[in-house]
Design a protein around this motif. Structure first.
Motif, PDB file in Angstrom:
ATOM      1  N   GLY A 286       0.795  -1.224   0.000  1.00 35.16           N
ATOM      2  CA  GLY A 286       0.000   0.000   0.000  1.00 35.16           C
ATOM      3  C   GLY A 286       0.826   1.272   0.000  1.00 35.16           C
ATOM      4  O   GLY A 286       0.264   2.373   0.055  1.00 35.16           O
ATOM      5  N   TRP A 287       2.145   1.147  -0.076  1.00 36.37           N
ATOM      6  CA  TRP A 287       3.000   2.350  -0.063  1.00 36.37           C
ATOM      7  C   TRP A 287       2.771   3.182  -1.326  1.00 36.37           C
ATOM      8  O   TRP A 287       2.500   2.637  -2.398  1.00 36.37           O
ATOM      9  CB  TRP A 287       4.469   1.918  -0.007  1.00 36.37           C
ATOM     10  CG  TRP A 287       5.422   3.099   0.008  1.00 36.37           C
ATOM     11  CD1 TRP A 287       5.905   3.744   1.098  1.00 36.37           C
ATOM     12  CD2 TRP A 287       5.988   3.758  -1.127  1.00 36.37           C
ATOM     13  NE1 TRP A 287       6.734   4.770   0.718  1.00 36.37           N
ATOM     14  CE2 TRP A 287       6.797   4.814  -0.641  1.00 36.37           C
ATOM     15  CE3 TRP A 287       5.877   3.596  -2.506  1.00 36.37           C
ATOM     16  CZ2 TRP A 287       7.499   5.673  -1.483  1.00 36.37           C
ATOM     17  CZ3 TRP A 287       6.576   4.447  -3.345  1.00 36.37           C
ATOM     18  CH2 TRP A 287       7.390   5.476  -2.833  1.00 36.37           C
ATOM     19  N   LYS A 288       2.862   4.497  -1.157  1.00 33.94           N
ATOM     20  CA  LYS A 288       2.814   5.379  -2.332  1.00 33.94           C
ATOM     21  C   LYS A 288       3.668   6.604  -2.044  1.00 33.94           C
ATOM     22  O   LYS A 288       3.869   6.959  -0.872  1.00 33.94           O
ATOM     23  CB  LYS A 288       1.381   5.777  -2.668  1.00 33.94           C
ATOM     24  CG  LYS A 288       0.653   6.448  -1.538  1.00 33.94           C
ATOM     25  CD  LYS A 288      -0.760   6.802  -1.945  1.00 33.94           C
ATOM     26  CE  LYS A 288      -1.431   7.529  -0.779  1.00 33.94           C
ATOM     27  NZ  LYS A 288      -2.641   8.189  -1.092  1.00 33.94           N
ATOM     28  N   PRO A 289       4.184   7.259  -3.089  1.00 34.32           N
ATOM     29  CA  PRO A 289       5.026   8.438  -2.856  1.00 34.32           C
ATOM     30  C   PRO A 289       4.236   9.554  -2.179  1.00 34.32           C
ATOM     31  O   PRO A 289       3.035   9.692  -2.418  1.00 34.32           O
ATOM     32  CB  PRO A 289       5.450   8.863  -4.266  1.00 34.32           C
ATOM     33  CG  PRO A 289       5.125   7.731  -5.151  1.00 34.32           C
ATOM     34  CD  PRO A 289       4.027   6.963  -4.516  1.00 34.32           C
ATOM     35  N   ALA A 290       4.926  10.338  -1.338  1.00 37.44           N
ATOM     36  CA  ALA A 290       4.260  11.433  -0.637  1.00 37.44           C
ATOM     37  C   ALA A 290       3.645  12.403  -1.637  1.00 37.44           C
ATOM     38  O   ALA A 290       4.282  12.792  -2.621  1.00 37.44           O
ATOM     39  CB  ALA A 290       5.270  12.168   0.239  1.00 37.44           C
ATOM     40  N   GLY A 291       2.403  12.765  -1.398  1.00 34.96           N
ATOM     41  CA  GLY A 291       1.737  13.757  -2.246  1.00 34.96           C
ATOM     42  C   GLY A 291       1.210  13.199  -3.549  1.00 34.96           C
ATOM     43  O   GLY A 291       0.637  13.933  -4.349  1.00 34.96           O
ATOM     44  N   TRP A 292       1.408  11.905  -3.783  1.00 33.32           N
ATOM     45  CA  TRP A 292       0.950  11.316  -5.052  1.00 33.32           C
ATOM     46  C   TRP A 292      -0.288  10.472  -4.803  1.00 33.32           C
ATOM     47  O   TRP A 292      -0.328   9.683  -3.851  1.00 33.32           O
ATOM     48  CB  TRP A 292       2.043  10.439  -5.658  1.00 33.32           C
ATOM     49  CG  TRP A 292       1.653   9.800  -6.969  1.00 33.32           C
ATOM     50  CD1 TRP A 292       1.644  10.383  -8.191  1.00 33.32           C
ATOM     51  CD2 TRP A 292       1.209   8.451  -7.175  1.00 33.32           C
ATOM     52  NE1 TRP A 292       1.240   9.495  -9.149  1.00 33.32           N
ATOM     53  CE2 TRP A 292       0.967   8.291  -8.562  1.00 33.32           C
ATOM     54  CE3 TRP A 292       0.990   7.353  -6.342  1.00 33.32           C
ATOM     55  CZ2 TRP A 292       0.528   7.099  -9.120  1.00 33.32           C
ATOM     56  CZ3 TRP A 292       0.545   6.153  -6.899  1.00 33.32           C
ATOM     57  CH2 TRP A 292       0.320   6.042  -8.278  1.00 33.32           C
TER      58      TRP A 292
ATOM     59  N   ALA B 209      -2.992   7.861  -6.827  1.00 33.70           N
ATOM     60  CA  ALA B 209      -3.215   7.133  -8.081  1.00 33.70           C
ATOM     61  C   ALA B 209      -4.313   7.845  -8.869  1.00 33.70           C
ATOM     62  O   ALA B 209      -5.341   8.199  -8.291  1.00 33.70           O
ATOM     63  CB  ALA B 209      -3.618   5.702  -7.779  1.00 33.70           C
ATOM     64  N   PRO B 210      -4.079   8.115 -10.174  1.00 34.12           N
ATOM     65  CA  PRO B 210      -5.100   8.825 -10.934  1.00 34.12           C
ATOM     66  C   PRO B 210      -6.411   8.046 -10.986  1.00 34.12           C
ATOM     67  O   PRO B 210      -6.401   6.810 -10.988  1.00 34.12           O
ATOM     68  CB  PRO B 210      -4.478   8.960 -12.327  1.00 34.12           C
ATOM     69  CG  PRO B 210      -3.223   8.180 -12.332  1.00 34.12           C
ATOM     70  CD  PRO B 210      -2.911   7.746 -10.943  1.00 34.12           C
ATOM     71  N   ALA B 211      -7.508   8.788 -10.967  1.00 33.96           N
ATOM     72  CA  ALA B 211      -8.821   8.141 -11.021  1.00 33.96           C
ATOM     73  C   ALA B 211      -8.969   7.423 -12.363  1.00 33.96           C
ATOM     74  O   ALA B 211      -8.420   7.877 -13.368  1.00 33.96           O
ATOM     75  CB  ALA B 211      -9.908   9.203 -10.885  1.00 33.96           C
ATOM     76  N   PRO B 212      -9.697   6.286 -12.368  1.00 35.14           N
ATOM     77  CA  PRO B 212      -9.832   5.510 -13.610  1.00 35.14           C
ATOM     78  C   PRO B 212     -10.298   6.337 -14.803  1.00 35.14           C
ATOM     79  O   PRO B 212      -9.934   6.070 -15.928  1.00 35.14           O
ATOM     80  CB  PRO B 212     -10.864   4.443 -13.239  1.00 35.14           C
ATOM     81  CG  PRO B 212     -10.784   4.321 -11.761  1.00 35.14           C
ATOM     82  CD  PRO B 212     -10.388   5.671 -11.250  1.00 35.14           C
TER      83      PRO B 212
END
Lengths: 464, 40
Positions: free
Chosen positions: A213-219, A221-224
């Motif tokens: 579940g990690w993701k870059p800070a401030g990023w 995932a774009p909505a579908p």
């Protein structure tokens, strides 16, 4: 639970990044592997001394390299699933052990003048190190850089191109110091094995997988609705991926793109000499070596530049550029012949930059279509296209050039037919790229509706 | 009580130098060869 075959310290669970781990430590870990195994492209440095000291033919002295490339394709194709299961640290460790011990076995072979040991060591054992090492960081980099997967894999795969740049002058200098006899070659192999083991250990020690579940800070995932239609949020297993037409479209386009690049790369020096032999400005041996170096630079920089560009314009569009502009560049070479040296150099540089870009962008294209679940294993299977192209490209260019020479032709006419064949291949690759559509949902991995929601973890380790 | 997050910057610098220095050597040697195309 740890598998019996994997020492606990190398297990995937032991390489999960602790809080605060920086993702910018992962590219150097990947580069330490790719810069080392990229040495394979500098094998030609050892050919003349081996031929002289062990009385070998040119064909025999090429055998360790050829076997290494075959083993690269096979181990990447068949070892991909293991790499996914056991994690990047295990894979990098296997690569380190195989690649380094390959050199040590080859050293023993050279010292005892048993050439079969050189072939077994460098070609077979070392070749397994090449294949496992090549795919080892791919899925990890994509998971650490979901915002820039093309750039991340581009850095690593640029390292594979850069490996020969380091090894070629380094190995030549070593042979000069130790001497070009069998004892000198044995010492050079020994030093290579030891130094590469130390160099690659950085990758084994540094590589970490991101927590679930990690993701870059401030990023986010774009909505579908905002993502490009080819980018899938679903995962496809390696087993299912090879049953999809999308996998085989990518296989064809990679094979065509690589064949077109290798066609020039393999015969660069004689090709540029032949092209301008009848002109007022012929190309000498020294300038031909410079031409090979220019192509290496284009190949390497294309891996980073074009792959990073694909993050901005999309994977399908960037392959349209590689294959379409590549075909046009070949066409310009065929039409212009030896009329302009700068034009010839520019076109060949473009083709080689697209060749490198094609290699570096394919992991991100796979990630778009099949998700991150088993992208390393799928990439491994796709690399069989490289092995096929490695045979096809040189075969086409050499066979055509030999036939034209026998027919009494000289200059650019030696290569005109093979240049048109390359244009045709690139058009086939272009069509294959156009046929790529989103993967049918029946191939997607099922998602467990009752699975507990994973806490989103952001850069810096803070749970959000 | 949360544990303080380690400063990874020295490790990042060291890691990039580890791979960057040999790469720079390779690029330098390549530059010497490229020059031959225009002088040879």
């Amino acid at each position: 639970m740890t598998s019996w075959a994997v020492p606990d310290v190398l297990d995937r669970s032991r390489s999960v990044a602790p809080p605060g781990w920086s993702r910018w430590l992962v590219p150097p870990a990947a580069l330490s592997i790719h810069l080392a195994i990229g040495q394979a492209y500098a094998w030609s440095v050892f050919k003349p001394p081996l031929e002289t000291s062990l009385h070998l033919s040119g064909t025999l002295s090429a055998l360790p390299f050829q076997l290494a490339i075959v083993m690269l394709g096979l181990s990447a194709a068949f070892g991909g699933t293991l790499v996914e299961r056991n994690g990047p640290r295990w894979a990098m460790c296997v690569s380190l052990i195989c690649f380094s011990s390959g050199f040590l076995i080859a050293s023993l072979g050279a010292a005892t003048r048993q050439y079969w040991l050189v072939v077994l060591g460098y070609g077979f054992v070392g070749g397994i190190g090449l294949g496992v090492g090549y795919i080892s960081p791919v899925s990890t980099l994509i998971k650490w850089f979901p915002d820039r997967p093309g750039m991340a894999t581009g850095i690593a795969i640029m390292g594979f191109g850069g490996g020969a740049l380091i090894a070629s002058p380094w190995s030549a200098q070593m042979l000069k110091s130790f001497g070009p006899d069998s004892s000198g070659i044995a010492q050079a192999f020994l030093v290579h094995g030891l130094v590469y083991a130390v160099f690659m250990s950085l990758g084994v020690l540094l590589v970490r997988v991101p927590p679930d579940g990690w993701k870059p800070a401030g990023w986010t995932a774009p909505a579908p609705s905002t993502v490009r239609p080819l980018i899938s949020g679903a995962d496809v297993s390696a087993r299912n991926a090879i049953r999809t037409p999308q996998f085989w479209c990518l296989w064809v386009l990679l094979c065509c793109n690589v064949t077109a690049g290798i066609g020039i790369l393999e015969k660069a020096a004689p090709m540029v000499t032949d092209f301008f032999s009848g002109t007022s400005a012929p190309v000498g041996i020294s300038a031909a070596a410079g031409f090979v170096a220019v192509l290496s630079l284009a190949n390497m920089s294309g891996r980073f530049v074009w792959s990073s560009t694909s993050d901005l314009i999309g994977r399908k569009n960037v392959y349209r550029l590689y294959l379409g502009a590549g075909a046009l560049s070949y066409l310009v070479i065929a039409i212009a012949g030896n009329a302009s040296k700068p034009l010839f150099i520019l076109c060949t540089m473009l083709i080689l930059s697209f060749y490198g870009g094609g290699f570096a962008t394919i992991p991100a294209y796979l990630k778009d279509l099949f998700g991150t679940y088993q992208v390393g294993a799928i990439h491994g299977r796709l690399l069989t296209a490289w092995s096929t192209a490695g045979v096809l490209g040189p075969l086409i260019v050499n066979a055509v050039a030999d036939a034209q020479k026998s027919a009494g032709r000289t200059g650019p006419a030696l290569y005109t037919v093979s240049v048109y064949i390359m244009v045709g291949l690139l058009v086939v690759g272009f069509v294959a790229n156009e046929l790529v559509r989103p993967v049918n949902p029946r191939f997607h991995e099922p998602t467990a509706p009752d699975a507990p929601a994973r806490a989103a973890v952001t850069e810096g380790g803070a749970a959000a | 009580m949360s544990t303080p997050v380690k400063d990874r910057r020295p490790l990042i610098v060291l890691a990039w130098l580890w791979v960057g220095l040999p790469f720079a050597y390779g690029l330098y040697e390549l530059g010497l060869k490229v020059a031959k195309l225009f002088s040879g």
